[in-house]
Design an enzyme around this catalytic site. Structure first.
Site, PDB file in Angstrom:
ATOM      1  N   TYR A 103      -0.756  -2.754  92.841  1.00  0.00           N
ATOM      2  CA  TYR A 103      -0.306  -3.392  94.081  1.00  0.00           C
ATOM      3  C   TYR A 103       0.495  -4.657  93.762  1.00  0.00           C
ATOM      4  O   TYR A 103       1.596  -4.857  94.283  1.00  0.00           O
ATOM      5  CB  TYR A 103      -1.515  -3.711  94.973  1.00  0.00           C
ATOM      6  CG  TYR A 103      -1.163  -4.553  96.167  1.00  0.00           C
ATOM      7  CD1 TYR A 103      -0.390  -4.041  97.202  1.00  0.00           C
ATOM      8  CD2 TYR A 103      -1.601  -5.869  96.270  1.00  0.00           C
ATOM      9  CE1 TYR A 103      -0.044  -4.809  98.302  1.00  0.00           C
ATOM     10  CE2 TYR A 103      -1.272  -6.653  97.362  1.00  0.00           C
ATOM     11  CZ  TYR A 103      -0.491  -6.119  98.367  1.00  0.00           C
ATOM     12  OH  TYR A 103      -0.151  -6.891  99.451  1.00  0.00           O
ATOM     13  N   GLU A 149      -3.060  -6.333 107.128  1.00  0.00           N
ATOM     14  CA  GLU A 149      -3.433  -7.763 107.082  1.00  0.00           C
ATOM     15  C   GLU A 149      -4.361  -8.129 108.237  1.00  0.00           C
ATOM     16  O   GLU A 149      -5.279  -8.924 108.064  1.00  0.00           O
ATOM     17  CB  GLU A 149      -2.190  -8.658 107.083  1.00  0.00           C
ATOM     18  CG  GLU A 149      -1.343  -8.561 105.834  1.00  0.00           C
ATOM     19  CD  GLU A 149      -1.996  -9.071 104.563  1.00  0.00           C
ATOM     20  OE1 GLU A 149      -3.078  -9.693 104.609  1.00  0.00           O
ATOM     21  OE2 GLU A 149      -1.414  -8.838 103.492  1.00  0.00           O
ATOM     22  N   TRP A 198      -9.039  -8.469 100.120  1.00  0.00           N
ATOM     23  CA  TRP A 198      -7.908  -7.560 100.113  1.00  0.00           C
ATOM     24  C   TRP A 198      -8.235  -6.276  99.351  1.00  0.00           C
ATOM     25  O   TRP A 198      -7.764  -5.204  99.716  1.00  0.00           O
ATOM     26  CB  TRP A 198      -6.674  -8.253  99.541  1.00  0.00           C
ATOM     27  CG  TRP A 198      -5.458  -7.378  99.610  1.00  0.00           C
ATOM     28  CD1 TRP A 198      -4.760  -6.873  98.570  1.00  0.00           C
ATOM     29  CD2 TRP A 198      -4.813  -6.874 100.792  1.00  0.00           C
ATOM     30  NE1 TRP A 198      -3.720  -6.081  99.026  1.00  0.00           N
ATOM     31  CE2 TRP A 198      -3.734  -6.073 100.388  1.00  0.00           C
ATOM     32  CE3 TRP A 198      -5.055  -7.020 102.166  1.00  0.00           C
ATOM     33  CZ2 TRP A 198      -2.894  -5.423 101.290  1.00  0.00           C
ATOM     34  CZ3 TRP A 198      -4.212  -6.367 103.055  1.00  0.00           C
ATOM     35  CH2 TRP A 198      -3.153  -5.582 102.617  1.00  0.00           C
TER      36      TRP A 198
END
Length: 185
Positions: free
Chosen positions: A17, A39, A47
């Site tokens: 990522y 988000e 995350w």
């Protein structure tokens, strides 16, 4: 060994990522919508939790097709609440539907969501020069301004911290630390 930003763990998913997506400018509305939604779901969570569930989110939310999501009936909302592959937060699921509808309104007003969001940075990424974790802010005047605008339009779960994370993820703000191999001078 590649030097990466401080937040990258040993997780291969996290490395991929970071190396391939985070901080890379995104102009495609579908991808911008995906990041906005991810988000919003991330708020209050890590995350990596979202990354681990990302494919489940794609499947559950019709590959982040905001046109489809904007028209979800109550039955689809109810089925999402039962989907153990995603974060089953009633308000966040409901806000995804609302935000899809508002995303389309912004597109109609500006021609694309991309034009709208990139206008905040004069169509050019902001390149920061952060040396360490403590230098990287959670919010900025820019994220405050965008958050306020989106909230005024009716978007949900778009506080300044969420918006700053969105700006970082989509490359409107490039916050790779100067010791990271992805840092752009």
């Amino acid at each position: 060994m590649k030097q990466r930003c401080f937040w990258v763990t040993n997780s291969e998913l996290y490395k991929k990522y970071h190396d391939e997506e985070w901080g890379t400018p995104v102009y495609d509305d579908k991808t911008l919508f995906e990041f906005l939604i991810l988000e919003t779901f991330q708020a209050g969570l890590s995350w990596i939790t979202i990354l681990n569930k990302r494919e489940n989110f794609r499947k559950a939310f019709d590959n982040f097709d905001y046109k489809k999501i904007s028209k979800y009936p109550e039955t689809k909302y109810e089925s999402l609440l039962q989907d153990t592959g995603i974060i089953r937060n009633k308000l966040k699921i409901r806000s995804t539907i609302t935000n899809a509808q508002l995303f389309i309104e912004v597109q109609q007003e500006y021609g694309s969501f991309s034009k709208f969001i990139w206008s905040y940075v004069n169509e050019k990424p902001i390149i920061n020069k952060f040396e360490k974790k403590e230098d990287v802010p959670a919010t900025t005047e820019l994220s405050d301004k965008i958050s306020k605008d989106l909230k005024k339009r009716g978007f949900k779960f778009v506080g300044s911290t969420v918006i700053y994370a969105f700006l970082q993820a989509t490359g409107l703000v490039n916050d790779h630390t100067i010791d990271c191999f992805k840092y752009i001078n």
